[in-house]
Scaffold this motif. Sequence first.
Motif, PDB file in Angstrom:
ATOM      1  N   VAL A 292      10.138  21.480   6.180  1.00 20.82           N
ATOM      2  CA  VAL A 292       9.357  20.709   5.215  1.00 20.82           C
ATOM      3  C   VAL A 292      10.301  19.766   4.481  1.00 20.82           C
ATOM      4  CG1 VAL A 292       7.832  20.784   3.221  1.00 20.82           C
ATOM      5  CG2 VAL A 292       7.768  22.626   4.909  1.00 20.82           C
ATOM      6  N   GLN A 293      10.048  18.477   4.603  1.00 19.67           N
ATOM      7  CA  GLN A 293      10.859  17.494   3.902  1.00 19.67           C
ATOM      8  C   GLN A 293      10.114  17.017   2.659  1.00 19.67           C
ATOM      9  OE1 GLN A 293      13.567  16.400   2.590  1.00 19.67           O
ATOM     10  NE2 GLN A 293      14.505  16.332   4.628  1.00 19.67           N
ATOM     11  N   ASP A 294      10.811  16.336   1.779  1.00 17.63           N
ATOM     12  CA  ASP A 294      10.241  15.910   0.498  1.00 17.63           C
ATOM     13  C   ASP A 294      10.951  14.646   0.058  1.00 17.63           C
ATOM     14  OD1 ASP A 294       9.153  15.978  -2.208  1.00 17.63           O
ATOM     15  OD2 ASP A 294      11.067  16.835  -2.819  1.00 17.63           O
ATOM     16  N   GLY A 295      10.231  13.539   0.030  1.00 21.22           N
ATOM     17  CA  GLY A 295      10.809  12.274  -0.434  1.00 21.22           C
ATOM     18  C   GLY A 295       9.731  11.426  -1.074  1.00 21.22           C
ATOM     19  N   VAL A 296      10.156  10.373  -1.733  1.00 18.61           N
ATOM     20  CA  VAL A 296       9.220   9.491  -2.423  1.00 18.61           C
ATOM     21  C   VAL A 296       9.450   8.060  -1.985  1.00 18.61           C
ATOM     22  CG1 VAL A 296       8.399   8.707  -4.683  1.00 18.61           C
ATOM     23  CG2 VAL A 296       9.282  11.029  -4.426  1.00 18.61           C
ATOM     24  N   VAL A 297       8.352   7.335  -1.776  1.00 14.42           N
ATOM     25  CA  VAL A 297       8.421   5.904  -1.492  1.00 14.42           C
ATOM     26  C   VAL A 297       7.492   5.174  -2.457  1.00 14.42           C
ATOM     27  CG1 VAL A 297       8.969   6.242   0.944  1.00 14.42           C
ATOM     28  CG2 VAL A 297       6.578   5.974   0.244  1.00 14.42           C
ATOM     29  N   PRO A 298       7.736   3.885  -2.709  1.00 15.36           N
ATOM     30  CA  PRO A 298       6.780   3.129  -3.514  1.00 15.36           C
ATOM     31  C   PRO A 298       5.391   3.201  -2.888  1.00 15.36           C
ATOM     32  CG  PRO A 298       8.807   1.877  -3.214  1.00 15.36           C
ATOM     33  CD  PRO A 298       8.902   3.074  -2.315  1.00 15.36           C
ATOM     34  N   ARG A 299       4.383   3.354  -3.711  1.00 11.44           N
ATOM     35  CA  ARG A 299       3.020   3.533  -3.216  1.00 11.44           C
ATOM     36  C   ARG A 299       2.594   2.402  -2.288  1.00 11.44           C
ATOM     37  NH1 ARG A 299       0.972   5.429  -8.057  1.00 11.44           N
ATOM     38  NH2 ARG A 299       0.977   3.272  -8.730  1.00 11.44           N
ATOM     39  N   THR A 300       3.036   1.184  -2.583  1.00  9.05           N
ATOM     40  CA  THR A 300       2.649   0.035  -1.764  1.00  9.05           C
ATOM     41  C   THR A 300       3.275   0.061  -0.378  1.00  9.05           C
ATOM     42  OG1 THR A 300       4.442  -1.224  -2.800  1.00  9.05           O
ATOM     43  CG2 THR A 300       2.225  -1.471  -3.741  1.00  9.05           C
ATOM     44  N   LEU A 301       4.273   0.956  -0.172  1.00  6.58           N
ATOM     45  CA  LEU A 301       4.943   1.041   1.131  1.00  6.58           C
ATOM     46  C   LEU A 301       4.583   2.315   1.884  1.00  6.58           C
ATOM     47  CD1 LEU A 301       8.511  -0.306   0.225  1.00  6.58           C
ATOM     48  CD2 LEU A 301       6.634  -1.516   1.347  1.00  6.58           C
ATOM     49  N   LEU A 302       3.503   2.959   1.476  1.00  6.75           N
ATOM     50  CA  LEU A 302       3.077   4.177   2.166  1.00  6.75           C
ATOM     51  C   LEU A 302       2.844   3.918   3.652  1.00  6.75           C
ATOM     52  CD1 LEU A 302       0.585   5.999  -0.236  1.00  6.75           C
ATOM     53  CD2 LEU A 302       2.641   6.965   0.794  1.00  6.75           C
ATOM     54  N   ALA A 303       2.094   2.877   3.960  1.00  6.58           N
ATOM     55  CA  ALA A 303       1.782   2.588   5.365  1.00  6.58           C
ATOM     56  C   ALA A 303       3.054   2.314   6.159  1.00  6.58           C
ATOM     57  CB  ALA A 303       0.829   1.400   5.453  1.00  6.58           C
ATOM     58  N   THR A 304       3.978   1.549   5.549  1.00  5.58           N
ATOM     59  CA  THR A 304       5.254   1.258   6.214  1.00  5.58           C
ATOM     60  C   THR A 304       6.039   2.535   6.468  1.00  5.58           C
ATOM     61  OG1 THR A 304       5.379  -0.917   5.158  1.00  5.58           O
ATOM     62  CG2 THR A 304       7.438   0.003   5.994  1.00  5.58           C
ATOM     63  N   ALA A 305       6.107   3.397   5.447  1.00 11.58           N
ATOM     64  CA  ALA A 305       6.870   4.645   5.582  1.00 11.58           C
ATOM     65  C   ALA A 305       6.289   5.526   6.675  1.00 11.58           C
ATOM     66  CB  ALA A 305       6.874   5.391   4.248  1.00 11.58           C
ATOM     67  N   LEU A 306       4.968   5.650   6.720  1.00 11.27           N
ATOM     68  CA  LEU A 306       4.339   6.509   7.723  1.00 11.27           C
ATOM     69  C   LEU A 306       4.558   5.966   9.132  1.00 11.27           C
ATOM     70  CD1 LEU A 306       1.065   7.221   5.747  1.00 11.27           C
ATOM     71  CD2 LEU A 306       2.897   8.849   6.219  1.00 11.27           C
ATOM     72  N   THR A 307       4.511   4.653   9.274  1.00 12.14           N
ATOM     73  CA  THR A 307       4.778   4.049  10.585  1.00 12.14           C
ATOM     74  C   THR A 307       6.213   4.322  11.024  1.00 12.14           C
ATOM     75  OG1 THR A 307       3.152   2.294  10.202  1.00 12.14           O
ATOM     76  CG2 THR A 307       4.830   1.879  11.876  1.00 12.14           C
ATOM     77  N   ARG A 308       7.169   4.156  10.094  1.00  9.51           N
ATOM     78  CA  ARG A 308       8.583   4.378  10.417  1.00  9.51           C
ATOM     79  C   ARG A 308       8.841   5.848  10.742  1.00  9.51           C
ATOM     80  NH1 ARG A 308      12.113   0.760   7.929  1.00  9.51           N
ATOM     81  NH2 ARG A 308      13.792   2.076   8.716  1.00  9.51           N
ATOM     82  N   ILE A 309       8.202   6.752  10.019  1.00 13.20           N
ATOM     83  CA  ILE A 309       8.363   8.179  10.309  1.00 13.20           C
ATOM     84  C   ILE A 309       7.870   8.484  11.717  1.00 13.20           C
ATOM     85  CG2 ILE A 309       7.505  10.497   9.732  1.00 13.20           C
ATOM     86  CD1 ILE A 309       7.564   9.605   6.783  1.00 13.20           C
ATOM     87  N   GLY A 310       6.749   7.884  12.103  1.00 10.80           N
ATOM     88  CA  GLY A 310       6.237   8.058  13.461  1.00 10.80           C
ATOM     89  C   GLY A 310       7.217   7.569  14.505  1.00 10.80           C
ATOM     90  N   GLU A 311       7.864   6.450  14.217  1.00  8.84           N
ATOM     91  CA  GLU A 311       8.846   5.894  15.155  1.00  8.84           C
ATOM     92  C   GLU A 311      10.077   6.799  15.262  1.00  8.84           C
ATOM     93  OE1 GLU A 311       7.670   1.198  14.275  1.00  8.84           O
ATOM     94  OE2 GLU A 311       9.472   2.092  13.396  1.00  8.84           O
ATOM     95  N   LEU A 312      10.548   7.311  14.126  1.00 10.22           N
ATOM     96  CA  LEU A 312      11.697   8.219  14.141  1.00 10.22           C
ATOM     97  C   LEU A 312      11.374   9.498  14.908  1.00 10.22           C
ATOM     98  CD1 LEU A 312      12.873   7.894  10.414  1.00 10.22           C
ATOM     99  CD2 LEU A 312      14.135   7.113  12.441  1.00 10.22           C
TER     100      LEU A 312
END
Length: 482
Positions: free
Chosen positions: A337-357
């Motif tokens: 279980v990981q735990d991090g924070v991103v700016p709310r406006t970058l949620l979609a970007t973060a989720l896409t990048r996590i999928g790529e990783l």
Amino acid sequence: MTGDVRAEFVAALGADAVLADPVELRAYECDGLTGFRVVPALVLLPRTAAAVADAVRICARERIPFVARGAGTGLSGGALPVANGVVISLQRLRSIIEVDPVNRRAVVEPGVTNLDISRAAAPHGLYFAPDPSSQQVCTIGGNIAENSGGAHCLKYGFTVHHVLSADVVLPDGTTAVLGADSPHLGGYDLLGAFIGSEGTLGIATRITVKLLPKPAAVRTLVADFPSVEQAGDAVTSIIAAGIVPAAAEMMDAVAIEAVQAALDAGYSRDTAAALIVELDGPQAEVDIQFAEVRQLCQNHGTTNIRVAGDEHERALVWKGRKAAFAAVGRISPDYIVQDGVVPRTLLATALTRIGELAAAAGLRVSNVFHAGDGNLHPLVLYSEAAGELERAEELSRAIAELCVDLGGSLSGEHGIGTDKACSMPRQFSEDDLATMALLRAAYDTDGICNPGKVLPTPRLCGEKPGVHRPHPLEAAGLIERT
């Protein structure tokens, strides 16, 4: 540790409060992050705040490392023992000393659970707002250490916003009171520094918390979306409209699959993402904002909206969400279980990048998180038996550091602990880390209070001590760790 020191602990705490049997010690070798394991020399089980101070004074005099432990539900290795040190468990300090409905506060010991505080306050129409998913078992002492939040932190904040004062035992065994009953206190905010310090500045033994009145109205919906990105954009638009939900939570298809396999919480199995939005407050305000939220979800392509019709259905929605971490065990033999924070406006970007990783690592990631404040909780799924542990650890680290690269933080509420100490230079400069070390040293001059946590050290980051990799004979059941 010498027999004389052990005898001194027995004399101070009682024979049944000192555990030395190797089998009993194994129960304390890790917290909820089971990849890091160390068996301590002793486990101490004091019954009173005075006994905690006695134990710490012995540790300070003998320079014995000690680690405070609550329920062991932490997910960052924050309660990982030291091999030649002691664990001081606060599980026997479980009294609710006072509930004061007039001043809306309660006085509790550190072993009291979040949910028990709310239960004690309920007859007065009050409750304790912080609600981590483990609120049935996690303790207020651990919540203070990690500055925990929970699903409703978007509107109500974190533990630091709900604690008025704490009696603490400092690393040299002396005691102090941090904070006060008054919400306005002059001087340095030592209580604010202590909350979230992950047990590195001392041990809280008596805590005064704020209680809030139960809201007049609560309404909850679950909106399905064809992609996690669309669900993330819906959250952004809700906040941009000036609406602050009590909670805005998201689960992706993998998490929904796990929850529905564990219990029927009523989530749609054929959706890519489920967004849970809860509003509370005055009835008229909730009704108006609830209609706005429904419309905003429709604007972002929701395929189905389920509204909780009564308290039972609302409770089922939250039972599913809060069971998500444990439920993932039904679809993966191991997970981090990981735990991090991103700016709310970058949620979609973060989720896409996590999928790529995840795709690059050849592993699956399940996303369950506090969408309202951008606090991600990706679960990296792997099989240790299939030799995937190292890839999983690298992916988990990459996700945490991705959050920093996107302008966020390494942790939202689980803490740095042992797990992410080596990533701290990614977020903080050398001067930043040196300043933190100065603060820590002011409390703990000998470095015995939960050592090896939060701040990186060459030993920790070079050798990664404590990561459990079973010997082939152990895996075959032919030998056992001691």
